[in-house]
Scaffold this motif. Sequence first.
Motif, short mmCIF file in Angstrom:
data_model
loop_
_atom_site.label_atom_id
_atom_site.label_comp_id
_atom_site.label_asym_id
_atom_site.label_seq_id
_atom_site.Cartn_x
_atom_site.Cartn_y
_atom_site.Cartn_z
N ALA A 50 0.84 -1.20 0.00
CA ALA A 50 0.00 0.00 0.00
C ALA A 50 0.87 1.24 0.00
O ALA A 50 1.96 1.25 0.59
CB ALA A 50 -0.92 0.01 1.22
N ILE A 51 0.36 2.28 -0.67
CA ILE A 51 1.00 3.60 -0.62
C ILE A 51 -0.10 4.62 -0.37
O ILE A 51 -1.06 4.72 -1.14
CB ILE A 51 1.74 3.94 -1.93
N GLU A 52 0.06 5.38 0.70
CA GLU A 52 -0.91 6.42 1.06
C GLU A 52 -0.24 7.78 0.91
O GLU A 52 0.90 7.97 1.29
CB GLU A 52 -1.35 6.21 2.51
N GLY A 53 -0.96 8.73 0.31
CA GLY A 53 -0.45 10.10 0.24
C GLY A 53 0.18 10.51 -1.07
O GLY A 53 0.52 11.68 -1.27
N ALA A 54 0.36 9.57 -1.99
CA ALA A 54 0.92 9.90 -3.30
C ALA A 54 0.59 8.77 -4.27
O ALA A 54 0.45 7.62 -3.87
CB ALA A 54 2.44 10.09 -3.21
N LYS A 55 0.47 9.13 -5.54
CA LYS A 55 0.22 8.14 -6.58
C LYS A 55 1.56 7.66 -7.12
O LYS A 55 2.16 8.30 -7.98
CB LYS A 55 -0.64 8.74 -7.69
N LEU A 56 2.00 6.53 -6.59
CA LEU A 56 3.30 5.96 -6.96
C LEU A 56 3.12 4.49 -7.29
O LEU A 56 2.17 3.85 -6.80
CB LEU A 56 4.30 6.13 -5.81
N PRO A 57 4.01 3.91 -8.09
CA PRO A 57 3.84 2.51 -8.50
C PRO A 57 3.92 1.54 -7.33
O PRO A 57 4.79 1.67 -6.46
CB PRO A 57 5.01 2.29 -9.46
N LEU A 58 3.02 0.56 -7.33
CA LEU A 58 3.10 -0.52 -6.35
C LEU A 58 4.07 -1.61 -6.79
O LEU A 58 4.56 -2.37 -5.96
CB LEU A 58 1.71 -1.14 -6.13
N GLU A 59 4.36 -1.67 -8.09
CA GLU A 59 5.31 -2.66 -8.59
C GLU A 59 6.70 -2.37 -8.04
O GLU A 59 7.23 -1.27 -8.24
CB GLU A 59 5.33 -2.65 -10.11
N ALA A 60 7.30 -3.33 -7.38
CA ALA A 60 8.57 -3.10 -6.68
C ALA A 60 9.66 -2.58 -7.61
O ALA A 60 10.43 -1.68 -7.25
CB ALA A 60 9.03 -4.38 -5.99
N ALA A 61 9.74 -3.11 -8.81
CA ALA A 61 10.81 -2.72 -9.73
C ALA A 61 10.65 -1.31 -10.26
O ALA A 61 11.58 -0.76 -10.84
CB ALA A 61 10.88 -3.70 -10.90
N GLN A 62 9.47 -0.70 -10.04
CA GLN A 62 9.21 0.66 -10.50
C GLN A 62 9.10 1.65 -9.35
O GLN A 62 8.76 2.82 -9.57
CB GLN A 62 7.92 0.69 -11.33
N ASN A 63 9.40 1.20 -8.15
CA ASN A 63 9.27 2.04 -6.95
C ASN A 63 10.63 2.15 -6.27
O ASN A 63 11.34 1.14 -6.15
CB ASN A 63 8.23 1.41 -6.01
N VAL A 64 10.99 3.33 -5.81
CA VAL A 64 12.34 3.53 -5.26
C VAL A 64 12.58 2.67 -4.02
O VAL A 64 13.68 2.14 -3.82
CB VAL A 64 12.61 5.01 -4.95
N ALA A 65 11.55 2.51 -3.19
CA ALA A 65 11.70 1.65 -2.01
C ALA A 65 11.87 0.20 -2.43
O ALA A 65 12.70 -0.54 -1.88
CB ALA A 65 10.48 1.80 -1.09
N GLY A 66 11.09 -0.21 -3.43
CA GLY A 66 11.18 -1.59 -3.92
C GLY A 66 12.53 -1.90 -4.52
O GLY A 66 13.13 -2.95 -4.24
N VAL A 67 13.05 -0.98 -5.33
CA VAL A 67 14.35 -1.19 -5.97
C VAL A 67 15.46 -1.27 -4.93
O VAL A 67 16.37 -2.11 -5.02
CB VAL A 67 14.62 -0.06 -6.99
#
Length: 312
Positions: free
Chosen positions: A52-69
């Motif tokens: 989940a991501i609250e507060g911003a429209k950011l990718p949930l896909e790990a490879a496309q998210n800075v936290a996931g990468v």
Amino acid sequence: MNKQNLQSVKVFSPATVANVACGFDVIGLALDAPGDEMELRISHTPGVKITAIEGAKLPLEAAQNVAGVALMAMLQEYGQPDLGIEVSIKKNIQPGSGIGSSAASAAGAVVGANKLLNDHFSPEALVRFAMEGERLASGTPHADNVAPAIIGGFTLVRSYQPLDIVRLHTPDDLWVTVIHPQIEVKTSDAREILKQKVLLKDAIRQWGNVGALVAGLYQEDYNLISRSLEDVIVEPIRSILIPAFHDLKIRCKEAGALGGGISGSGPSVFMLSKGESNARSVADMMEKIYAPLGVDYKIYVSRISTSGVRVI
């Protein structure tokens, strides 16, 4: 591998100011607030999952998210293929704000995950993993946001190859005031307008300011800090992207600021002050300058966080 003791952890990951005036890509500092909140859990499903991501429209896909990468780079080096980590993110730092939104997500993710792994990795290794998130966000794996977010206080990136991070002294009475105009300046776009060649006379002046800023921090010489907060290379180019920038710099110093500049790639502008009273006077001046402009904005007054990412 040792069995993990913790199954879940919540962390607060602070906003940061990078490119501290003369310190483009090498000096950054962590704020006490604002910051992202993140929860990480050990999962029976291998790999990284952003739930989940609250507060911003950011990718949930790990490879496309800075936290996931960042987490993917960390798990790859950890070397336990069956291990999985789930993460949920509450974004309190707006993407494109210039106060380390992507860095907060990447830094919070790796620090939280490291707690689940019994602090297996060193802070410098965590910086290296978080830099992969910055690579995704801006195209360049810079460390001047993620280093202070992870280590706390002021940090200096002495070298990128090999990575060498130096934690600098933070005077107790140094405060930060930040104004965030509600416009977006993408780091990748802000990098594209920079000159690729620098005049030697400008480089010499910038080197002198960097050395003097570091000396001023250690000596707690606020006058020297003030004289050193000058960027002759990047600021003249990027300042055209920020409404009322030059007025802000002049009038905030008149209100008591030591000096400041563009936070990260903008549009946020930071000012350092000696003491909370001066920092709040600077905030009042920022309000006076921006209120008539018709641009939405947020203002933060903060101590410098000496702890960086912390468990909550």
